[in-house]
Scaffold this motif. Sequence first.
Motif, PDB file in Angstrom:
ATOM      1  N   ALA A  33      38.093  40.592  30.025  1.00 13.84           N
ATOM      2  CA  ALA A  33      38.466  39.190  29.798  1.00 13.84           C
ATOM      3  C   ALA A  33      39.983  39.031  29.776  1.00 13.84           C
ATOM      4  O   ALA A  33      40.533  38.102  30.384  1.00 13.84           O
ATOM      5  CB  ALA A  33      37.858  38.704  28.490  1.00 13.84           C
ATOM      6  N   GLU A  34      40.658  39.945  29.098  1.00 14.89           N
ATOM      7  CA  GLU A  34      42.124  39.894  28.990  1.00 14.89           C
ATOM      8  C   GLU A  34      42.788  39.988  30.355  1.00 14.89           C
ATOM      9  O   GLU A  34      43.769  39.299  30.646  1.00 14.89           O
ATOM     10  CB  GLU A  34      42.598  41.041  28.096  1.00 14.89           C
ATOM     11  N   ARG A  35      42.254  40.839  31.220  1.00 17.01           N
ATOM     12  CA  ARG A  35      42.847  41.075  32.543  1.00 17.01           C
ATOM     13  C   ARG A  35      42.220  40.207  33.642  1.00 17.01           C
ATOM     14  O   ARG A  35      42.617  40.299  34.795  1.00 17.01           O
ATOM     15  CB  ARG A  35      42.711  42.549  32.928  1.00 17.01           C
ATOM     16  N   ASP A  36      41.195  39.428  33.273  1.00 21.09           N
ATOM     17  CA  ASP A  36      40.480  38.569  34.220  1.00 21.09           C
ATOM     18  C   ASP A  36      39.953  39.372  35.406  1.00 21.09           C
ATOM     19  O   ASP A  36      40.203  39.066  36.570  1.00 21.09           O
ATOM     20  CB  ASP A  36      41.382  37.425  34.701  1.00 21.09           C
ATOM     21  N   GLU A  54      30.505  43.554  35.270  1.00 21.47           N
ATOM     22  CA  GLU A  54      29.838  42.390  34.676  1.00 21.47           C
ATOM     23  C   GLU A  54      28.325  42.462  34.919  1.00 21.47           C
ATOM     24  O   GLU A  54      27.533  42.096  34.060  1.00 21.47           O
ATOM     25  CB  GLU A  54      30.397  41.096  35.278  1.00 21.47           C
TER      26      GLU A  54
END
Length: 147
Positions: A33-36, A54
Amino acid sequence: MTTTVQQVLEQKGAVTHAVTPDATVIEALALMAERDIGAVLVLQGEQMVGIFTERDYARKVALKGLSSKDSRIKDLMTPNVCTITPSHTIDEVMSIMTQNRFRHLPVVDHGRICGIVTIGDVVKSVIAEHEATIQQLSSYIAGDIST
């Protein structure tokens, strides 16, 4: 002109993100999530032992009702990762991804991880190739000899 994986990595960069096999799913998800990003490599030291995506989360954690904070990556990752080399062409990568339903392929050169190519990278590259071809044909038709 056929684009190679090396050319894609030169444009996008060769940064990869990884977790250890003992990391929790929530740690991997937080990094993603942080790095997308949609996947992290699983490294034991310098050795790639798997990939966690994912899709792994959706199918192996969420659908089975497992706890993201208690589940370990080593129990849910995809082991025996298919890899590509910098010399692979985007056409070859697209074929590998389509046949195996992969969205992420780590790039390994002489045993060293040097990046990851995603389905988005492949689509972007194919579009760029088509746009270049269209531009060349348009210039040819218009009689622009400099192209």
